[in-house]
Design a protein around this motif. Structure first.
Motif, short mmCIF file in Angstrom:
data_model
loop_
_atom_site.label_atom_id
_atom_site.label_comp_id
_atom_site.label_asym_id
_atom_site.label_seq_id
_atom_site.Cartn_x
_atom_site.Cartn_y
_atom_site.Cartn_z
N LEU A 36 13.35 5.54 -11.08
CA LEU A 36 13.99 6.63 -10.36
C LEU A 36 13.13 7.89 -10.41
O LEU A 36 12.94 8.57 -9.39
N TYR A 37 12.61 8.20 -11.58
CA TYR A 37 11.73 9.36 -11.73
C TYR A 37 10.53 9.25 -10.79
O TYR A 37 10.18 10.22 -10.11
N ASN A 38 9.90 8.09 -10.73
CA ASN A 38 8.73 7.90 -9.86
C ASN A 38 9.10 8.03 -8.39
O ASN A 38 8.34 8.62 -7.61
N ARG A 39 10.26 7.52 -8.00
CA ARG A 39 10.71 7.67 -6.61
C ARG A 39 10.95 9.13 -6.27
O ARG A 39 10.55 9.61 -5.21
N LEU A 40 11.60 9.86 -7.18
CA LEU A 40 11.87 11.28 -6.95
C LEU A 40 10.59 12.10 -6.92
O LEU A 40 10.45 13.03 -6.13
N LYS A 41 9.63 11.73 -7.74
CA LYS A 41 8.34 12.44 -7.76
C LYS A 41 7.62 12.26 -6.42
O LYS A 41 7.05 13.22 -5.89
N LYS A 42 7.67 11.06 -5.86
CA LYS A 42 7.04 10.82 -4.55
C LYS A 42 7.72 11.61 -3.45
O LYS A 42 7.06 12.15 -2.56
N LYS A 48 6.43 18.66 -0.45
CA LYS A 48 5.45 19.74 -0.61
C LYS A 48 4.23 19.58 0.30
O LYS A 48 3.46 20.52 0.47
N HIS A 49 4.07 18.41 0.88
CA HIS A 49 2.93 18.14 1.76
C HIS A 49 3.05 18.97 3.03
O HIS A 49 4.10 19.02 3.66
N ARG A 50 1.97 19.61 3.41
CA ARG A 50 1.94 20.39 4.64
C ARG A 50 0.85 19.83 5.55
O ARG A 50 -0.34 19.98 5.28
N PRO A 51 1.25 19.19 6.65
CA PRO A 51 0.27 18.57 7.53
C PRO A 51 -0.44 19.60 8.40
O PRO A 51 0.07 20.70 8.64
N LYS A 78 25.04 9.76 -6.81
CA LYS A 78 25.77 10.90 -6.24
C LYS A 78 25.52 12.20 -7.02
O LYS A 78 25.61 13.29 -6.47
N GLN A 79 25.19 12.08 -8.29
CA GLN A 79 25.00 13.26 -9.13
C GLN A 79 23.67 13.97 -8.86
O GLN A 79 23.47 15.10 -9.29
N ILE A 80 22.77 13.33 -8.14
CA ILE A 80 21.48 13.93 -7.82
C ILE A 80 21.57 14.58 -6.45
O ILE A 80 21.89 13.93 -5.47
N ASP A 81 21.30 15.86 -6.39
CA ASP A 81 21.41 16.63 -5.15
C ASP A 81 20.06 16.63 -4.42
O ASP A 81 19.11 17.29 -4.86
N LEU A 82 19.99 15.90 -3.33
CA LEU A 82 18.77 15.83 -2.52
C LEU A 82 18.96 16.45 -1.15
O LEU A 82 18.15 16.20 -0.24
N ILE A 83 19.98 17.27 -0.99
CA ILE A 83 20.30 17.86 0.31
C ILE A 83 19.13 18.65 0.88
O ILE A 83 18.81 18.53 2.07
N GLU A 84 18.45 19.42 0.06
CA GLU A 84 17.32 20.22 0.53
C GLU A 84 16.22 19.32 1.12
O GLU A 84 15.65 19.63 2.17
N PHE A 85 15.94 18.21 0.47
CA PHE A 85 14.92 17.28 0.94
C PHE A 85 15.38 16.59 2.23
O PHE A 85 14.62 16.46 3.18
N ILE A 86 16.64 16.16 2.24
CA ILE A 86 17.19 15.47 3.42
C ILE A 86 17.16 16.40 4.63
O ILE A 86 16.75 15.98 5.73
N GLU A 87 17.55 17.65 4.45
CA GLU A 87 17.52 18.61 5.56
C GLU A 87 16.09 18.85 6.05
O GLU A 87 15.85 18.92 7.25
N TYR A 88 15.16 18.97 5.12
CA TYR A 88 13.76 19.21 5.49
C TYR A 88 13.20 18.05 6.30
O TYR A 88 12.61 18.25 7.36
N PHE A 89 13.37 16.83 5.80
CA PHE A 89 12.82 15.66 6.51
C PHE A 89 13.52 15.44 7.85
O PHE A 89 12.88 15.07 8.83
N THR A 90 14.82 15.71 7.90
CA THR A 90 15.56 15.58 9.16
C THR A 90 15.02 16.58 10.20
O THR A 90 14.79 16.24 11.35
N LYS A 91 14.83 17.80 9.76
CA LYS A 91 14.31 18.86 10.63
C LYS A 91 12.89 18.54 11.12
O LYS A 91 12.53 18.88 12.25
N SER A 92 12.13 17.87 10.29
CA SER A 92 10.72 17.58 10.64
C SER A 92 10.55 16.41 11.58
O SER A 92 9.46 16.18 12.09
N ILE A 93 11.61 15.64 11.80
CA ILE A 93 11.53 14.50 12.70
C ILE A 93 11.68 15.02 14.06
O ILE A 93 11.42 15.10 15.01
#
Length: 93
Positions: A36-42, A48-51, A78-93
């Motif tokens: 899980l840690y490795n998945r979250l790190k990726k 953080k990647h900026r193309p 459910k206890q892990i909050d990834l909303i910021e990441f989900i919003e960012y990737f959604t917006k970037s599509i």
């Protein structure tokens, strides 16, 4: 060993922090936590990647991949909050 000290010779260097973190992870994380840690790190690295050109199909595919990964982890943990990441990737599509 001086490589473990910052230039001020008082604080730990990033090498020391990485070394100690690695030892703690190896000792205290079971295989599921480590995976899980490795998945979250990726996901964090992808966030953080900026193309150079975010309008390419390749970058959109990259974002779709990490959006799916973020949603998968969010659904399983459910206890892990990834909303910021989900919003960012959604917006970037």
């Amino acid at each position: 060993d001086y490589r473990f000290y910052n230039k001020d010779m008082v604080h730990a260097s990033s090498t020391a922090v990485d070394y100690i973190w690695g030892l703690l992870r190896d000792i205290y994380f079971d295989s599921a936590t480590s995976d899980l840690y490795n998945r979250l790190k990726k996901i964090d690295q992808a966030y953080k990647h900026r193309p150079r050109n975010p309008q390419t199909d390749e970058y959109r595919a990259f974002c779709r991949k990490y959006l799916a990964e973020s949603n998968d982890i969010q659904a399983q943990h459910k206890q892990i909050d990834l909303i910021e990441f989900i919003e960012y990737f959604t917006k970037s599509i």
